[in-house]
Scaffold this motif. Structure first.
Motif, short mmCIF file in Angstrom:
data_model
loop_
_atom_site.label_atom_id
_atom_site.label_comp_id
_atom_site.label_asym_id
_atom_site.label_seq_id
_atom_site.Cartn_x
_atom_site.Cartn_y
_atom_site.Cartn_z
N TRP A 1 0.86 -1.19 0.00
CA TRP A 1 0.00 0.00 0.00
C TRP A 1 0.89 1.23 0.00
O TRP A 1 2.11 1.13 0.02
CB TRP A 1 -0.95 -0.01 1.20
N HIS A 2 0.28 2.42 0.00
CA HIS A 2 1.04 3.67 -0.09
C HIS A 2 2.03 3.80 1.07
O HIS A 2 3.19 4.18 0.87
CB HIS A 2 0.08 4.86 -0.08
N VAL A 3 1.59 3.57 2.27
CA VAL A 3 2.45 3.53 3.46
C VAL A 3 2.02 2.34 4.29
O VAL A 3 0.90 1.84 4.15
CB VAL A 3 2.36 4.84 4.29
N GLN A 4 2.89 1.87 5.17
CA GLN A 4 2.59 0.68 5.98
C GLN A 4 3.02 0.92 7.41
O GLN A 4 4.00 1.62 7.68
CB GLN A 4 3.32 -0.56 5.44
N ALA B 1 3.37 8.45 -10.18
CA ALA B 1 4.47 9.39 -10.37
C ALA B 1 4.85 9.55 -11.84
O ALA B 1 5.25 10.64 -12.26
CB ALA B 1 5.69 8.94 -9.57
N GLU B 2 4.72 8.50 -12.62
CA GLU B 2 5.13 8.56 -14.01
C GLU B 2 4.32 9.58 -14.80
O GLU B 2 4.78 10.12 -15.81
CB GLU B 2 5.00 7.18 -14.66
N LEU B 3 3.10 9.85 -14.35
CA LEU B 3 2.25 10.84 -15.02
C LEU B 3 2.42 12.23 -14.44
O LEU B 3 1.95 13.21 -15.02
CB LEU B 3 0.78 10.42 -14.92
N GLY B 4 3.04 12.33 -13.27
CA GLY B 4 3.26 13.61 -12.64
C GLY B 4 2.15 14.05 -11.72
O GLY B 4 2.31 14.96 -10.91
N VAL B 5 0.98 13.43 -11.83
CA VAL B 5 -0.17 13.76 -10.99
C VAL B 5 -0.95 12.47 -10.77
O VAL B 5 -0.92 11.58 -11.63
CB VAL B 5 -1.05 14.84 -11.65
N THR B 6 -1.63 12.35 -9.64
CA THR B 6 -2.32 11.10 -9.33
C THR B 6 -3.69 11.39 -8.75
O THR B 6 -3.91 12.43 -8.13
CB THR B 6 -1.49 10.26 -8.35
N TRP B 7 -4.61 10.44 -8.98
CA TRP B 7 -5.92 10.58 -8.32
C TRP B 7 -6.07 9.57 -7.19
O TRP B 7 -7.06 9.61 -6.47
CB TRP B 7 -7.08 10.47 -9.29
N ASN B 8 -5.12 8.68 -6.99
CA ASN B 8 -5.14 7.74 -5.87
C ASN B 8 -6.53 7.16 -5.63
O ASN B 8 -7.13 6.60 -6.52
CB ASN B 8 -4.58 8.40 -4.60
N HIS B 9 -7.08 7.31 -4.41
CA HIS B 9 -8.36 6.69 -4.09
C HIS B 9 -9.53 7.32 -4.84
O HIS B 9 -10.62 6.72 -4.88
CB HIS B 9 -8.63 6.77 -2.59
N LEU B 10 -9.32 8.46 -5.49
CA LEU B 10 -10.40 9.10 -6.24
C LEU B 10 -10.59 8.48 -7.62
O LEU B 10 -11.38 8.98 -8.42
CB LEU B 10 -10.12 10.60 -6.38
N TRP B 11 -9.90 7.38 -7.91
CA TRP B 11 -10.03 6.73 -9.20
C TRP B 11 -11.49 6.35 -9.49
O TRP B 11 -11.90 6.29 -10.66
CB TRP B 11 -9.17 5.46 -9.27
N TYR B 12 -12.25 6.12 -8.45
CA TYR B 12 -13.64 5.75 -8.64
C TYR B 12 -14.43 6.82 -9.41
O TYR B 12 -15.33 6.50 -10.19
CB TYR B 12 -14.28 5.51 -7.28
N VAL C 1 -6.37 17.68 -2.41
CA VAL C 1 -6.59 16.68 -1.37
C VAL C 1 -5.60 15.53 -1.44
O VAL C 1 -5.09 15.06 -0.42
CB VAL C 1 -8.04 16.14 -1.44
N VAL C 2 -5.29 15.07 -2.63
CA VAL C 2 -4.44 13.89 -2.80
C VAL C 2 -2.94 14.16 -2.62
O VAL C 2 -2.22 13.29 -2.13
CB VAL C 2 -4.72 13.24 -4.18
N PRO C 3 -2.39 15.35 -2.98
CA PRO C 3 -0.95 15.55 -2.86
C PRO C 3 -0.32 15.20 -1.52
O PRO C 3 0.81 14.68 -1.50
CB PRO C 3 -0.77 17.03 -3.20
N PRO C 4 -0.96 15.43 -0.36
CA PRO C 4 -0.32 14.99 0.89
C PRO C 4 -0.03 13.49 0.94
O PRO C 4 0.98 13.06 1.52
CB PRO C 4 -1.34 15.40 1.97
N GLN C 5 -0.91 12.69 0.33
CA GLN C 5 -0.63 11.25 0.26
C GLN C 5 0.63 10.99 -0.56
O GLN C 5 1.49 10.20 -0.17
CB GLN C 5 -1.79 10.52 -0.40
N ALA C 6 0.70 11.63 -1.72
CA ALA C 6 1.87 11.43 -2.58
C ALA C 6 3.14 11.89 -1.87
O ALA C 6 4.21 11.28 -2.03
CB ALA C 6 1.67 12.19 -3.89
N SER D 1 8.40 6.94 -7.24
CA SER D 1 8.35 8.01 -6.24
C SER D 1 7.07 7.92 -5.42
O SER D 1 7.08 8.03 -4.20
CB SER D 1 8.43 9.38 -6.93
N PHE D 2 5.95 7.76 -6.10
CA PHE D 2 4.66 7.56 -5.46
C PHE D 2 3.71 7.00 -6.52
O PHE D 2 4.03 6.99 -7.71
CB PHE D 2 4.11 8.87 -4.88
N ALA D 3 2.57 6.52 -6.10
CA ALA D 3 1.60 5.96 -7.04
C ALA D 3 1.20 7.02 -8.06
O ALA D 3 0.72 8.09 -7.69
CB ALA D 3 0.37 5.46 -6.29
#
Length: 394
Positions: free
Chosen positions: A38-41, A143-154, A103-108, A139-141
């Motif tokens: 997961w992102h952190v453990q 990262a290759e795209l430079g921006v992420t939606w993480n749990h907001l993928w739904y 909202v998501v950047p703190p996770q990244a 770097s983070f989930a």
């Protein structure tokens, strides 16, 4: 008897939507402790959580997509196709964009710290993140795209399915008239066929759910099918009464199907082809679909009535969804650094997540400019709270 079902407000679906999000929050707190990637453990893994998480993981997201499809069916009443499409684009697209940038950047950030991919403070990270340029892989989930939606993928997934369903609504309405005639064993077995087909022919081509929308064939086959089932179930009183009448039978079948899936996982080669692989897939999808029916049956039987907490829950559930994982990941990361121990740390992570969601949602609900950023109607319309929105997700 089951509560009467009519064109009146469906309290059971309102309640299911809120319960599904509550389960999602608990599941993501569990992801911090279960020994899975997961992102952190946590430094205090809890292996006893694995069977619990496995049980819920089989049907929690399919159920959420099913409820979302059902909600879109409800929302079509009194709305033109273009009106519904515009509303969904606004109510799903704006929170997605805001979530990805705020909202998501703190996770990244904390994931990048954990992976030793970044060493500066959060503002420096955010400045780099908002350049929307690719990061080094790992770097983070995302990262290759430079921006992420993480749990907001739904959100992009349910928006995509909604926009596909809208022009197909006349055809789907005709299909629904046949679907709602399913009874007993046929209601359990016939909807398994598309799910089995996805497992047999789509999963081998897309064995990893990427949450990237573009190259996520198996996820679309699975979640899109469940979304469609929700739409097809609709409001039909006879079908809902029938499902509720089967609640004990479905519960027993659910227990047996999960036991069968667990035994097959231990005994069979789950990657095998032929009869062995088919038996495994049948156990997986039988368990998945049966538990969705179990939840629908018991919710309709017990929850289709006014309840004081539903009004607050209906308006709070979307902000809680958007906020919760960032709170869990950030609190978990810094609580882990404090070495609080295997008892205090989970209390801090869970309590901090719930308290943070409650406090921030209280602010959001009272702010005219924050409300649309978290998918809420303008305040003057908030009291209407008719049927559940098509935003129920991971």
């Amino acid at each position: 008897m089951s509560p009467a079902l009519s064109d009146a407000r469906r309290y059971d679906i309102d309640a299911l939507r809120a319960i599904a999000f509550g389960l999602l929050i608990l599941y993501h707190v569990g992801m911090f402790y279960v020994p899975w990637d997961w992102h952190v453990q946590s430094a205090y893994p809890a292996s006893w959580l694995e069977p619990v998480m496995t049980f819920f993981n089989q049907w929690r997201m399919p159920l959420i997509f099913l409820i979302s499809g059902l909600a879109v069916r409800f929302m079509r009443r009194g709305r033109s196709a273009s009106m519904l499409a515009r509303q969904r684009l606004l109510r799903l697209g704006l929170p997605l964009l805001f979530g990805m940038l705020v909202v998501v950047p703190p996770q990244a950030y904390v994931e990048a710290l954990r992976n030793q991919a970044f060493e500066g403070g959060y503002l420096a990270f955010l400045g780099r993140y908002l350049q929307l340029q690719p990061w080094p892989a790992g770097s983070f989930a995302g990262a290759e795209l430079g921006v992420t939606w993480n749990h907001l993928w739904y959100l992009p997934y349910v928006l995509f399915y909604t926009l596909v369903v809208i022009p197909l609504a006349p055809l789907l309405d005709r299909m629904s008239r046949r679907f709602v005639q399913l009874r007993g064993t046929a209601l359990v077995l016939l909807p398994l066929l598309p799910l089995l087909a996805a497992g047999l022919w789509v999963y081998p081509q897309f064995p990893y759910i990427s949450h990237s929308l573009i190259d996520d064939g198996y996820a679309h086959a699975m979640f899109g099918c469940c979304f469609l089932y929700g739409y097809l179930i609709g409001r039909d009183p006879a079908l809902w009464a029938h499902v509720a009448s089967l609640r004990w039978w479905l519960l027993g079948l659910g227990v047996l199907s999960f036991a069968m899936r667990s035994l097959f996982a231990a005994w069979l080669d789950t990657e095998a082809s032929g009869p062995e692989g088919l038996a495994w897939l049948f156990s997986v999808y039988l368990n998945r679909w049966t538990w969705m029916l179990v939840v629908l049956a018991w919710a309709h039987w017990r929850l289709n009535r006014p309840m004081r907490w539903l009004g607050w829950a209906n308006e709070s559930v979307y902000p809680w969804y958007v906020l919760h994982q960032s709170l869990t990941v950030v609190i978990g990361f810094y609580a882990g650094r404090a070495l609080l121990g295997p008892v205090v740390e989970p209390m801090v992570v869970l309590g901090g997540t719930l308290l943070g969601c409650w406090l921030l949602t209280g602010v959001i609900r009272r702010s005219a400019w924050l409300r649309p950023l978290f998918g809420l109607k303008p305040r003057q319309n908030a009291t209407s709270r008719l049927q559940p929105e098509a935003v129920t997700g991971s």
